[in-house]
Design a protein around this motif. Structure first.
Motif, PDB file in Angstrom:
ATOM      1  N   ILE A 139       0.871  -1.176   0.000  1.00 42.65           N
ATOM      2  CA  ILE A 139       0.000   0.000   0.000  1.00 42.65           C
ATOM      3  C   ILE A 139       0.909   1.228   0.000  1.00 42.65           C
ATOM      4  N   VAL A 140       0.713   2.108  -0.958  1.00 45.70           N
ATOM      5  CA  VAL A 140       1.522   3.329  -1.034  1.00 45.70           C
ATOM      6  C   VAL A 140       0.894   4.363  -0.111  1.00 45.70           C
ATOM      7  N   VAL A 141       1.654   4.750   0.907  1.00 47.76           N
ATOM      8  CA  VAL A 141       1.177   5.752   1.859  1.00 47.76           C
ATOM      9  C   VAL A 141       1.465   7.153   1.316  1.00 47.76           C
ATOM     10  N   LYS A 142       2.674   7.305   0.747  1.00 43.85           N
ATOM     11  CA  LYS A 142       3.063   8.598   0.191  1.00 43.85           C
ATOM     12  C   LYS A 142       3.893   8.342  -1.057  1.00 43.85           C
ATOM     13  N   ASP A 143       3.540   8.967  -2.151  1.00 43.73           N
ATOM     14  CA  ASP A 143       4.274   8.796  -3.408  1.00 43.73           C
ATOM     15  C   ASP A 143       5.677   9.381  -3.300  1.00 43.73           C
ATOM     16  N   ALA A 144       6.557   8.875  -4.166  1.00 42.48           N
ATOM     17  CA  ALA A 144       7.923   9.382  -4.201  1.00 42.48           C
ATOM     18  C   ALA A 144       7.912  10.813  -4.714  1.00 42.48           C
ATOM     19  N   VAL A 145       8.705  11.656  -4.061  1.00 44.13           N
ATOM     20  CA  VAL A 145       8.817  13.053  -4.461  1.00 44.13           C
ATOM     21  C   VAL A 145      10.296  13.375  -4.620  1.00 44.13           C
ATOM     22  N   GLY A 146      10.723  13.695  -5.825  1.00 42.99           N
ATOM     23  CA  GLY A 146      12.124  14.023  -6.068  1.00 42.99           C
ATOM     24  C   GLY A 146      13.023  12.844  -5.739  1.00 42.99           C
ATOM     25  N   ASP A 147      14.008  13.077  -4.860  1.00 44.59           N
ATOM     26  CA  ASP A 147      14.938  12.021  -4.441  1.00 44.59           C
ATOM     27  C   ASP A 147      14.386  11.164  -3.314  1.00 44.59           C
ATOM     28  N   ALA A 148      13.335  11.610  -2.668  1.00 39.35           N
ATOM     29  CA  ALA A 148      12.754  10.872  -1.546  1.00 39.35           C
ATOM     30  C   ALA A 148      11.967   9.677  -2.079  1.00 39.35           C
ATOM     31  N   PRO A 149      12.261   8.486  -1.566  1.00 37.79           N
ATOM     32  CA  PRO A 149      11.522   7.310  -2.041  1.00 37.79           C
ATOM     33  C   PRO A 149      10.088   7.305  -1.520  1.00 37.79           C
ATOM     34  N   ALA A 150       9.270   6.503  -2.160  1.00 36.24           N
ATOM     35  CA  ALA A 150       7.874   6.373  -1.734  1.00 36.24           C
ATOM     36  C   ALA A 150       7.815   5.660  -0.388  1.00 36.24           C
ATOM     37  N   VAL A 151       6.797   6.025   0.389  1.00 34.04           N
ATOM     38  CA  VAL A 151       6.556   5.362   1.673  1.00 34.04           C
ATOM     39  C   VAL A 151       5.475   4.316   1.423  1.00 34.04           C
ATOM     40  N   VAL A 152       5.848   3.031   1.660  1.00 36.92           N
ATOM     41  CA  VAL A 152       4.904   1.947   1.385  1.00 36.92           C
ATOM     42  C   VAL A 152       4.801   1.003   2.574  1.00 36.92           C
ATOM     43  N   ILE A 153       3.650   0.396   2.693  1.00 32.76           N
ATOM     44  CA  ILE A 153       3.453  -0.680   3.668  1.00 32.76           C
ATOM     45  C   ILE A 153       3.479  -1.974   2.860  1.00 32.76           C
ATOM     46  N   SER A 154       4.527  -2.746   3.036  1.00 36.36           N
ATOM     47  CA  SER A 154       4.721  -3.974   2.251  1.00 36.36           C
ATOM     48  C   SER A 154       4.082  -5.161   2.964  1.00 36.36           C
ATOM     49  N   TYR A 155       2.770  -5.208   2.928  1.00 39.10           N
ATOM     50  CA  TYR A 155       2.075  -6.308   3.593  1.00 39.10           C
ATOM     51  C   TYR A 155       2.262  -7.634   2.852  1.00 39.10           C
ATOM     52  N   GLY A 156       2.599  -7.587   1.579  1.00 40.07           N
ATOM     53  CA  GLY A 156       2.828  -8.805   0.798  1.00 40.07           C
ATOM     54  C   GLY A 156       4.031  -9.580   1.294  1.00 40.07           C
ATOM     55  N   ALA A 157       5.091  -8.869   1.692  1.00 44.87           N
ATOM     56  CA  ALA A 157       6.280  -9.538   2.237  1.00 44.87           C
ATOM     57  C   ALA A 157       5.925 -10.260   3.535  1.00 44.87           C
ATOM     58  N   PHE A 158       5.050  -9.651   4.330  1.00 48.64           N
ATOM     59  CA  PHE A 158       4.609 -10.295   5.569  1.00 48.64           C
ATOM     60  C   PHE A 158       3.810 -11.561   5.263  1.00 48.64           C
ATOM     61  N   ILE A 159       2.888 -11.474   4.313  1.00 46.14           N
ATOM     62  CA  ILE A 159       2.093 -12.645   3.930  1.00 46.14           C
ATOM     63  C   ILE A 159       3.006 -13.756   3.429  1.00 46.14           C
ATOM     64  N   GLN A 160       3.996 -13.408   2.593  1.00 54.90           N
ATOM     65  CA  GLN A 160       4.934 -14.396   2.060  1.00 54.90           C
ATOM     66  C   GLN A 160       5.719 -15.057   3.191  1.00 54.90           C
ATOM     67  N   THR A 161       6.149 -14.264   4.171  1.00 55.74           N
ATOM     68  CA  THR A 161       6.901 -14.808   5.304  1.00 55.74           C
ATOM     69  C   THR A 161       6.041 -15.750   6.136  1.00 55.74           C
ATOM     70  N   VAL A 162       4.786 -15.406   6.338  1.00 57.01           N
ATOM     71  CA  VAL A 162       3.871 -16.282   7.096  1.00 57.01           C
ATOM     72  C   VAL A 162       3.667 -17.597   6.344  1.00 57.01           C
ATOM     73  N   ILE A 163       3.481 -17.525   5.034  1.00 57.79           N
ATOM     74  CA  ILE A 163       3.306 -18.744   4.235  1.00 57.79           C
ATOM     75  C   ILE A 163       4.581 -19.587   4.286  1.00 57.79           C
ATOM     76  N   ASP A 164       5.745 -18.938   4.130  1.00 56.39           N
ATOM     77  CA  ASP A 164       7.022 -19.656   4.207  1.00 56.39           C
ATOM     78  C   ASP A 164       7.168 -20.363   5.550  1.00 56.39           C
ATOM     79  N   PHE A 165       6.851 -19.638   6.632  1.00 58.20           N
ATOM     80  CA  PHE A 165       6.960 -20.224   7.977  1.00 58.20           C
ATOM     81  C   PHE A 165       6.039 -21.431   8.112  1.00 58.20           C
ATOM     82  N   THR A 166       4.806 -21.294   7.636  1.00 58.16           N
ATOM     83  CA  THR A 166       3.844 -22.394   7.749  1.00 58.16           C
ATOM     84  C   THR A 166       4.332 -23.627   6.987  1.00 58.16           C
ATOM     85  N   LEU A 167       4.829 -23.415   5.787  1.00 63.78           N
ATOM     86  CA  LEU A 167       5.312 -24.545   4.985  1.00 63.78           C
ATOM     87  C   LEU A 167       6.579 -25.160   5.588  1.00 63.78           C
ATOM     88  N   ILE A 168       7.465 -24.328   6.105  1.00 68.46           N
ATOM     89  CA  ILE A 168       8.681 -24.841   6.746  1.00 68.46           C
ATOM     90  C   ILE A 168       8.314 -25.642   7.986  1.00 68.46           C
TER      91      ILE A 168
END
Length: 134
Positions: free
Chosen positions: A59-88
């Motif tokens: 989810i993009v909280v704030k778009d990138a402006v100039g040299d400042a990167p965008a502020v995002v909530i990477s909930y997909g990485a969390f979901i992937q980690t939970v799935i990886d943990f469950t399978l492991i």
């Protein structure tokens, strides 16, 4: 007792060495299971889910402006980690269950009692002689 001697006694004990070996093997096994999950199990799951790559979900909280990167909530990485943990965890459970099954089989097989040694034979004869006198 000096601190150095105490440390030496602690470090040389079998339990510490066994634990260290277990940690090293566990870390290596963790890499194997992670590779299995990432390279073998997750691709078919991704295909079944319509090619969704969870790590790209954010989810993009704030778009990138100039040299400042965008502020995002990477909930997909969390979901992937939970799935990886469950399978492991599932893979480790299956392996431990198989090992326990082999151990139970090993324990269930009757073992012949060991032959008595010379001292036991002598003690048995003395016991029998004493019983005969009574």
């Amino acid at each position: 007792m000096s601190m150095m001697k105490e440390f030496k006694d602690f470090a040389v004990k079998g339990n510490v060495v066994d634990m260290a070996v277990g940690i090293v093997i566990g870390a290596s096994f963790g890499k194997i299971v992670t590779a299995l999950v990432a390279g073998v199990i997750m691709p078919p799951i991704g295909v079944l889910l319509g090619g969704v790559n969870f790590t790209d979900l954010a989810i993009v909280v704030k778009d990138a402006v100039g040299d400042a990167p965008a502020v995002v909530i990477s909930y997909g990485a969390f979901i992937q980690t939970v799935i990886d943990f469950t399978l492991i965890a599932l893979a480790i459970f299956v392996i431990v269950k198989g090992i326990n099954k082999l151990k139970k089989k090993e324990q269930a097989e009757p073992k012949a009692p060991p032959a008595p040694n010379a001292q036991e034979i002598l003690l048995t004869e003395i016991r029998d002689l004493l019983k005969a006198k009574s």
